[in-house]
Design a protein around this motif. Structure first.
Motif, PDB file in Angstrom:
ATOM      1  N   ALA A  24     -15.361 -10.569   6.942  1.00 35.71           N
ATOM      2  CA  ALA A  24     -15.122 -12.015   6.969  1.00 35.71           C
ATOM      3  C   ALA A  24     -14.332 -12.346   5.713  1.00 35.71           C
ATOM      4  O   ALA A  24     -14.626 -11.821   4.639  1.00 35.71           O
ATOM      5  N   ILE A  25     -13.316 -13.184   5.855  1.00 36.85           N
ATOM      6  CA  ILE A  25     -12.475 -13.520   4.691  1.00 36.85           C
ATOM      7  C   ILE A  25     -11.987 -14.960   4.805  1.00 36.85           C
ATOM      8  O   ILE A  25     -11.874 -15.505   5.913  1.00 36.85           O
ATOM      9  N   THR A  26     -11.690 -15.547   3.658  1.00 32.08           N
ATOM     10  CA  THR A  26     -11.200 -16.928   3.666  1.00 32.08           C
ATOM     11  C   THR A  26      -9.792 -16.995   4.268  1.00 32.08           C
ATOM     12  O   THR A  26      -8.986 -16.087   4.100  1.00 32.08           O
ATOM     13  N   ARG A  27      -9.551 -18.098   4.958  1.00 30.87           N
ATOM     14  CA  ARG A  27      -8.187 -18.348   5.467  1.00 30.87           C
ATOM     15  C   ARG A  27      -7.243 -18.521   4.290  1.00 30.87           C
ATOM     16  O   ARG A  27      -7.660 -18.901   3.198  1.00 30.87           O
ATOM     17  N   SER A  28      -5.955 -18.318   4.543  1.00 28.70           N
ATOM     18  CA  SER A  28      -4.954 -18.544   3.508  1.00 28.70           C
ATOM     19  C   SER A  28      -4.773 -20.042   3.259  1.00 28.70           C
ATOM     20  O   SER A  28      -4.737 -20.841   4.206  1.00 28.70           O
ATOM     21  N   LYS A  32     -10.887 -23.305  -2.190  1.00 33.87           N
ATOM     22  CA  LYS A  32     -12.009 -22.407  -1.946  1.00 33.87           C
ATOM     23  C   LYS A  32     -13.341 -22.989  -2.438  1.00 33.87           C
ATOM     24  O   LYS A  32     -14.404 -22.466  -2.072  1.00 33.87           O
ATOM     25  N   GLY A  33     -13.268 -24.042  -3.230  1.00 32.82           N
ATOM     26  CA  GLY A  33     -14.502 -24.701  -3.641  1.00 32.82           C
ATOM     27  C   GLY A  33     -15.058 -25.628  -2.578  1.00 32.82           C
ATOM     28  O   GLY A  33     -16.135 -26.198  -2.745  1.00 32.82           O
ATOM     29  N   PHE A  34     -14.334 -25.782  -1.475  1.00 31.38           N
ATOM     30  CA  PHE A  34     -14.738 -26.730  -0.443  1.00 31.38           C
ATOM     31  C   PHE A  34     -14.700 -26.060   0.926  1.00 31.38           C
ATOM     32  O   PHE A  34     -14.133 -26.592   1.877  1.00 31.38           O
ATOM     33  N   LEU A  35     -15.287 -24.880   1.021  1.00 25.73           N
ATOM     34  CA  LEU A  35     -15.209 -24.101   2.249  1.00 25.73           C
ATOM     35  C   LEU A  35     -16.204 -24.596   3.303  1.00 25.73           C
ATOM     36  O   LEU A  35     -17.353 -24.868   2.990  1.00 25.73           O
ATOM     37  N   GLY A  36     -15.725 -24.666   4.529  1.00 27.53           N
ATOM     38  CA  GLY A  36     -16.604 -24.882   5.684  1.00 27.53           C
ATOM     39  C   GLY A  36     -16.550 -23.638   6.546  1.00 27.53           C
ATOM     40  O   GLY A  36     -15.784 -22.699   6.261  1.00 27.53           O
ATOM     41  N   ARG A  37     -17.362 -23.598   7.600  1.00 29.45           N
ATOM     42  CA  ARG A  37     -17.403 -22.406   8.476  1.00 29.45           C
ATOM     43  C   ARG A  37     -16.026 -22.064   9.022  1.00 29.45           C
ATOM     44  O   ARG A  37     -15.675 -20.906   9.170  1.00 29.45           O
ATOM     45  N   ASP A  38     -15.241 -23.094   9.320  1.00 31.30           N
ATOM     46  CA  ASP A  38     -13.939 -22.857   9.945  1.00 31.30           C
ATOM     47  C   ASP A  38     -12.907 -22.290   8.971  1.00 31.30           C
ATOM     48  O   ASP A  38     -11.831 -21.861   9.375  1.00 31.30           O
ATOM     49  N   ASN A  39     -13.256 -22.272   7.701  1.00 36.08           N
ATOM     50  CA  ASN A  39     -12.309 -21.730   6.708  1.00 36.08           C
ATOM     51  C   ASN A  39     -12.485 -20.229   6.502  1.00 36.08           C
ATOM     52  O   ASN A  39     -11.820 -19.627   5.663  1.00 36.08           O
ATOM     53  N   ILE A  40     -13.417 -19.636   7.257  1.00 34.29           N
ATOM     54  CA  ILE A  40     -13.682 -18.201   7.125  1.00 34.29           C
ATOM     55  C   ILE A  40     -13.446 -17.541   8.477  1.00 34.29           C
ATOM     56  O   ILE A  40     -13.951 -18.012   9.509  1.00 34.29           O
ATOM     57  N   ILE A  41     -12.655 -16.462   8.463  1.00 30.89           N
ATOM     58  CA  ILE A  41     -12.282 -15.795   9.717  1.00 30.89           C
ATOM     59  C   ILE A  41     -12.548 -14.289   9.598  1.00 30.89           C
ATOM     60  O   ILE A  41     -12.850 -13.795   8.518  1.00 30.89           O
ATOM     61  N   ALA A  42     -12.406 -13.589  10.717  1.00 30.89           N
ATOM     62  CA  ALA A  42     -12.668 -12.145  10.719  1.00 30.89           C
ATOM     63  C   ALA A  42     -11.362 -11.370  10.859  1.00 30.89           C
ATOM     64  O   ALA A  42     -10.453 -11.768  11.596  1.00 30.89           O
ATOM     65  N   VAL A  43     -11.276 -10.267  10.107  1.00 29.92           N
ATOM     66  CA  VAL A  43     -10.125  -9.352  10.217  1.00 29.92           C
ATOM     67  C   VAL A  43     -10.654  -7.927  10.265  1.00 29.92           C
ATOM     68  O   VAL A  43     -11.781  -7.655   9.835  1.00 29.92           O
ATOM     69  N   LEU A  50      -9.029 -10.760  13.946  1.00 29.69           N
ATOM     70  CA  LEU A  50      -9.629 -10.442  15.242  1.00 29.69           C
ATOM     71  C   LEU A  50      -9.231 -11.484  16.276  1.00 29.69           C
ATOM     72  O   LEU A  50      -9.133 -11.176  17.462  1.00 29.69           O
ATOM     73  N   ASN A  51      -9.004 -12.725  15.835  1.00 28.81           N
ATOM     74  CA  ASN A  51      -8.494 -13.763  16.733  1.00 28.81           C
ATOM     75  C   ASN A  51      -7.019 -13.976  16.431  1.00 28.81           C
ATOM     76  O   ASN A  51      -6.675 -14.451  15.332  1.00 28.81           O
ATOM     77  N   ALA A  52      -6.178 -13.618  17.400  1.00 28.41           N
ATOM     78  CA  ALA A  52      -4.734 -13.741  17.192  1.00 28.41           C
ATOM     79  C   ALA A  52      -4.399 -15.172  16.783  1.00 28.41           C
ATOM     80  O   ALA A  52      -4.961 -16.127  17.312  1.00 28.41           O
ATOM     81  N   GLY A  53      -3.510 -15.300  15.807  1.00 23.05           N
ATOM     82  CA  GLY A  53      -3.093 -16.634  15.366  1.00 23.05           C
ATOM     83  C   GLY A  53      -3.793 -17.071  14.097  1.00 23.05           C
ATOM     84  O   GLY A  53      -3.295 -17.938  13.384  1.00 23.05           O
ATOM     85  N   ASP A  54      -4.956 -16.480  13.796  1.00 20.61           N
ATOM     86  CA  ASP A  54      -5.627 -16.814  12.530  1.00 20.61           C
ATOM     87  C   ASP A  54      -4.795 -16.288  11.372  1.00 20.61           C
ATOM     88  O   ASP A  54      -4.246 -15.182  11.452  1.00 20.61           O
ATOM     89  N   ARG A  55      -4.727 -17.064  10.293  1.00 24.39           N
ATOM     90  CA  ARG A  55      -3.957 -16.600   9.119  1.00 24.39           C
ATOM     91  C   ARG A  55      -4.903 -16.320   7.951  1.00 24.39           C
ATOM     92  O   ARG A  55      -5.358 -17.249   7.270  1.00 24.39           O
ATOM     93  N   PRO A  56      -5.236 -15.044   7.741  1.00 21.14           N
ATOM     94  CA  PRO A  56      -6.146 -14.712   6.644  1.00 21.14           C
ATOM     95  C   PRO A  56      -5.456 -14.846   5.297  1.00 21.14           C
ATOM     96  O   PRO A  56      -4.230 -14.962   5.219  1.00 21.14           O
ATOM     97  N   SER A  57      -6.256 -14.767   4.245  1.00 26.68           N
ATOM     98  CA  SER A  57      -5.748 -14.800   2.867  1.00 26.68           C
ATOM     99  C   SER A  57      -4.488 -13.946   2.712  1.00 26.68           C
ATOM    100  O   SER A  57      -4.399 -12.845   3.263  1.00 26.68           O
ATOM    101  N   ALA A  58      -3.558 -14.447   1.900  1.00 29.27           N
ATOM    102  CA  ALA A  58      -2.337 -13.678   1.614  1.00 29.27           C
ATOM    103  C   ALA A  58      -2.673 -12.362   0.922  1.00 29.27           C
ATOM    104  O   ALA A  58      -1.872 -11.426   0.917  1.00 29.27           O
ATOM    105  N   GLU A  59      -3.874 -12.277   0.332  1.00 27.97           N
ATOM    106  CA  GLU A  59      -4.268 -11.083  -0.428  1.00 27.97           C
ATOM    107  C   GLU A  59      -5.285 -10.227   0.332  1.00 27.97           C
ATOM    108  O   GLU A  59      -5.985  -9.395  -0.253  1.00 27.97           O
ATOM    109  N   THR A  60      -5.314 -10.396   1.649  1.00 27.13           N
ATOM    110  CA  THR A  60      -6.277  -9.666   2.488  1.00 27.13           C
ATOM    111  C   THR A  60      -6.188  -8.157   2.288  1.00 27.13           C
ATOM    112  O   THR A  60      -7.214  -7.468   2.253  1.00 27.13           O
TER     113      THR A  60
END
Ligand code: MRU
Ligand code: ZN
Length: 189
Positions: A24-28, A32-43, A50-60
């Motif tokens: 699980a990683i934060t979206r790009s 980050k001090g104001f994260l909700g569930r939707d701001n975290i995705i799986a890679v 894992l879900n096409a179209g999600d944009r994970p952290s630039a530093e994934t």
């Protein structure tokens, strides 16, 4: 991390291992001090969402590098503290050496303050594949983290809590080094 001022503006990223094949990683972007569930995705461990179209952290890829090399690691944290940023610009060499600090024992690997610990400092880049290459196939074993010059610190641990304790210890030590330089009025070698 936000309370300590380590994730200003859009800086920082956070991840945790889900299983042997994904994290699980934060979206790009985003604060980050104001994260909700939707701001975290799986890679997966190659950094593919894992879900096409999600944009994970630039530093994934930096996170994936840690999970692939260190199977015992369960979480990776990255922040943009003032101490990590300023100190790594003052120190021109490939490491910041810490010695004589009781806090070194927080890294569990070391059982005394009476050791010299080198925190690796890698040159910053926007090219994550190049950064992974520069960091090398083997991450440091003597310290659970590293610094990107002028950018910030990465730290990891068995759990999110353990990774946070390691980041706190690292940031404390960097802050002490910076304060020492300020008091002495010297520039670091
Ligand atoms: C000030 S923006 C910081 C980014 O460039 C980057 O270094 C960072 O830490 C956050 O990137 P992100 O893609 O949100 O994970
Ligand atoms: Zn960053």
């Amino acid at each position: 991390m936000d309370r300590f001022g380590w994730v200003p503006s859009f800086g920082g990223n956070i991840s945790a291992r889900l299983d042997g094949r994904s994290i699980a990683i934060t979206r790009s972007g985003g604060r980050k001090g104001f994260l909700g569930r939707d701001n975290i995705i799986a890679v997966d461990l190659e950094g593919r969402p894992l879900n096409a179209g999600d944009r994970p952290s630039a530093e994934t890829l930096l996170h994936c590098h840690v999970y692939r090399d260190l199977p015992e690691v369960g979480a990776v944290l990255h922040g943009h503290s003032v101490a990590a940023t300023v100190l790594s610009r003052l120190v021109t060499g490939p490491a910041i050496t810490l010695a004589g600090y009781e806090m070194i024992k927080a890294f569990e690997i070391h059982h005394t303050h009476d050791v010299r610990v080198s925190v690796p400092v890698f040159e910053n880049s926007q090219d994550m594949e190049r950064l992974v290459h520069d960091i090398g196939p083997e991450l440091p074993r003597h310290i659970p983290g590293y610094i990107l010059r002028g950018h910030g610190a990465y730290a990891w641990g068995r759990t999110v809590d353990n990774a946070m304790a390691n980041l706190e210890a690292l940031e404390f030590l960097l802050q002490c080094e910076l304060e020492t330089l300020k008091v002495r009025g010297l520039s670091a070698a």
